[in-house]
Design a protein around this motif. Structure first.
Motif, PDB file in Angstrom:
ATOM      1  N   ARG A  14       3.473  32.664  69.356  1.00 44.32           N
ATOM      2  CA  ARG A  14       2.762  31.488  68.884  1.00 44.32           C
ATOM      3  C   ARG A  14       3.424  30.263  69.485  1.00 44.32           C
ATOM      4  O   ARG A  14       4.608  30.031  69.328  1.00 44.32           O
ATOM      5  CB  ARG A  14       2.797  31.434  67.357  1.00 44.32           C
ATOM      6  CG  ARG A  14       2.015  30.269  66.796  1.00 44.32           C
ATOM      7  CD  ARG A  14       1.819  30.438  65.320  1.00 44.32           C
ATOM      8  NE  ARG A  14       1.087  29.318  64.772  1.00 44.32           N
ATOM      9  CZ  ARG A  14       0.667  29.245  63.526  1.00 44.32           C
ATOM     10  NH1 ARG A  14       0.909  30.234  62.698  1.00 44.32           N
ATOM     11  NH2 ARG A  14       0.013  28.192  63.092  1.00 44.32           N
ATOM     12  N   PRO A  17      -0.216  24.011  70.710  1.00 44.15           N
ATOM     13  CA  PRO A  17      -1.637  24.059  71.063  1.00 44.15           C
ATOM     14  C   PRO A  17      -1.840  23.921  72.567  1.00 44.15           C
ATOM     15  O   PRO A  17      -1.147  23.161  73.240  1.00 44.15           O
ATOM     16  CB  PRO A  17      -2.242  22.864  70.317  1.00 44.15           C
ATOM     17  CG  PRO A  17      -1.317  22.649  69.152  1.00 44.15           C
ATOM     18  CD  PRO A  17       0.044  23.005  69.655  1.00 44.15           C
ATOM     19  N   TYR A  48      -6.318  27.076  67.513  1.00 44.17           N
ATOM     20  CA  TYR A  48      -5.661  28.185  66.804  1.00 44.17           C
ATOM     21  C   TYR A  48      -6.562  29.417  66.793  1.00 44.17           C
ATOM     22  O   TYR A  48      -6.123  30.544  67.050  1.00 44.17           O
ATOM     23  CB  TYR A  48      -5.321  27.763  65.378  1.00 44.17           C
ATOM     24  CG  TYR A  48      -4.639  28.855  64.579  1.00 44.17           C
ATOM     25  CD1 TYR A  48      -3.253  29.010  64.628  1.00 44.17           C
ATOM     26  CD2 TYR A  48      -5.373  29.740  63.790  1.00 44.17           C
ATOM     27  CE1 TYR A  48      -2.625  30.024  63.921  1.00 44.17           C
ATOM     28  CE2 TYR A  48      -4.755  30.751  63.073  1.00 44.17           C
ATOM     29  CZ  TYR A  48      -3.389  30.876  63.149  1.00 44.17           C
ATOM     30  OH  TYR A  48      -2.765  31.882  62.445  1.00 44.17           O
ATOM     31  N   GLU A 391      -6.923  30.944  58.535  1.00 42.00           N
ATOM     32  CA  GLU A 391      -5.617  30.358  58.849  1.00 42.00           C
ATOM     33  C   GLU A 391      -4.639  30.576  57.703  1.00 42.00           C
ATOM     34  O   GLU A 391      -3.463  30.908  57.921  1.00 42.00           O
ATOM     35  CB  GLU A 391      -5.780  28.868  59.142  1.00 42.00           C
ATOM     36  CG  GLU A 391      -6.519  28.595  60.444  1.00 42.00           C
ATOM     37  CD  GLU A 391      -6.796  27.108  60.667  1.00 42.00           C
ATOM     38  OE1 GLU A 391      -6.517  26.628  61.773  1.00 42.00           O
ATOM     39  OE2 GLU A 391      -7.271  26.443  59.728  1.00 42.00           O
TER      40      GLU A 391
END
Length: 440
Positions: A14, A17, A48, A391
């Motif tokens: 992760r 962005p 995301y 999310e």
């Protein structure tokens, strides 16, 4: 930095962005105002979603009809719509990784699926436009709740509940039966539009290769109800085509349960006079029913529907032949009313042209935040996963897509795609064997 398992099953880190920059090949043009949205998921929400949740690999395989990159995807147009109002057409991607990377980089509000061309659409600016020829695309049907607004009373506008969603469910059932029994199609799937409608994608080879004339012929066969005008009699030709006769029998029980009992659109006497009685042919019957309802106002739609036969039986006729003709026409008017309220009305433009673009499955509806998921048995709009909930689920379960509410829909779609690819591979193998036999 925690690892994230994305919807294609690969592990990735992760990160921050991704950039919103887009490649410069096709030209951006303004999107119609009706397609723009000033609310809904933010740009970071969409980043995301594309980075960790969207099933790029499975969608690629579905459009490519094979796990190996091929023409069906490399020559396929995809268009992107942005929150800025831009609309970027003629994108194409040769591999699943390129497809994923470019969508993530562009970060559109949604993207749409178009035709397979004879040349890669991304090369459109470097060749003569006349050389670009659409070859094939899935047959697509689009049904929308606004087509039933004259008869639904539980909701209005953009609102949809489980009760009025039955209009869409019934329409899907009618179309499914016709696709299977009348055209022999097998490989189709329904996808929630994200708010108040459904899209059917028919992936059978025979469907994909139909030209525009053939698509219009198929559409004319299915799209019997051109206008759903509550104040005009439908007056379909008799005898009914076998497809319509079959549809009528399928619709009858839903007419009682959905129209008469749940929606009750004719409880108001004035509304009943305008939209129910307009469906009948006999002026004497119409006047007698108005008089009857005036003496006993506010009767339910089911009561009014039963009143029609009761009052009709009290009318005297000069001969048995005229009486027989009267009741035949009365029955036909009632049958037409069943069809007028429930038979699906299709968006003509979506189906009739090979080059028409339609929103891809699993996109996010920009106003509701709903995921455009495949429609399962018993599905209702409130079942659709919302991006902000996904999310939260990802954060709570250690970033495991398989533990989110999106997983059942991913699994359903993957099962459909795998079956489609197996059938395509078997068909191509059989064609090769047939060709070899011919050589001998």
């Amino acid at each position: 930095m925690p690892a994230v398992m994305d919807s294609d099953g690969s592990t990735m880190m992760r990160s921050e962005p991704v950039s919103c920059a887009t490649d410069s090949s096709p030209t951006e043009t303004p999107v119609p105002a009706s397609l723009q949205s000033s609310s809904g998921p933010s740009a970071s929400d969409m980043q995301y979603y594309y980075q960790y949740l969207y099933p790029f690999k499975t969608v690629f395989q579905w459009l490519n009809h094979s796990p190996k990159p091929g023409r069906d995807m490399s020559h396929r147009e995809l268009a992107m719509a942005f929150r800025s109002g831009a609309y970027k057409r003629y994108n194409s991607y040769a591999t699943a990784q390129e497809f994923k990377t470019q969508i993530q980089r562009a970060n559109p509000d949604r993207f749409e699926i178009g035709a397979v061309y004879n040349k890669p659409p991304k090369d459109r600016d470097s060749i003569l436009k006349t050389e670009m020829k659409p070859l094939e695309k899935e047959i697509v049907f689009d049904i929308d709740m606004d087509d039933y607004d004259a008869y639904r009373t539980c909701c209005s506008g953009a609102n949809v509940c489980s009760r009025c969603w039955k209009f869409i469910s019934v329409a899907m059932r009618i179309i499914n039966v016709a696709l299977v029994e009348d055209f022999g199609f097998e490989d189709f799937i329904w996808v929630f539009s994200g708010r108040r409608g459904a899209h059917c994608w028919v992936s059978d080879v025979r469907a994909r290769v139909l030209n525009d004339f053939q698509r219009r012929q198929l559409l004319d066969y299915m799209n019997v109800l051109r206008q759903r005008n509550a104040d005009k009699r439908l007056n379909l030709k008799r005898p009914y085509h076998p497809h319509l006769a079959r549809s009528l029998e399928l619709l009858k029980p839903f007419f009682v349960d959905v129209i008469l009992r749940e929606q009750d659109p004719w409880q108001n006497d004035e509304t009943a006079a305008q939209s129910l009685l307009s469906g009948f042919h006999d002026k004497q019957l119409i006047e007698l029913l108005k008089k009857h309802w005036k003496s006993d106002p506010g009767r339910s739609s089911e009561d009014k529907w039963n009143d029609i036969d009761v009052v009709a039986s009290q009318i005297k006729h000069t001969s048995s032949l005229k009486k027989q003709d009267f009741f035949i026409r009365l029955r036909e008017c009632k049958e037409d009313l069943v069809m007028a309220t429930l038979y699906p009305k299709l968006d003509v433009e979506v189906t009739k042209q090979t080059i028409h673009l339609l929103k891809a499955p699993f996109c996010i509806h920009p106003a509701t935040g709903n995921v455009c998921v495949p429609i399962t048995e018993g599905f209702k709009p409130s079942d659709a996963p919302k991006l902000f909930v996904l999310e939260q689920e990802m954060e709570a379960n250690g970033n495991n897509v398989e533990a989110t509410s999106l997983e059942p829909y991913l699994k359903q779609f993957s099962t459909f795609v795998n079956a489609l690819m197996k059938k395509e591979i078997f068909s191509k193998k059989r064609n090769r064997e047939d060709d070899q036999d011919l050589e001998f």
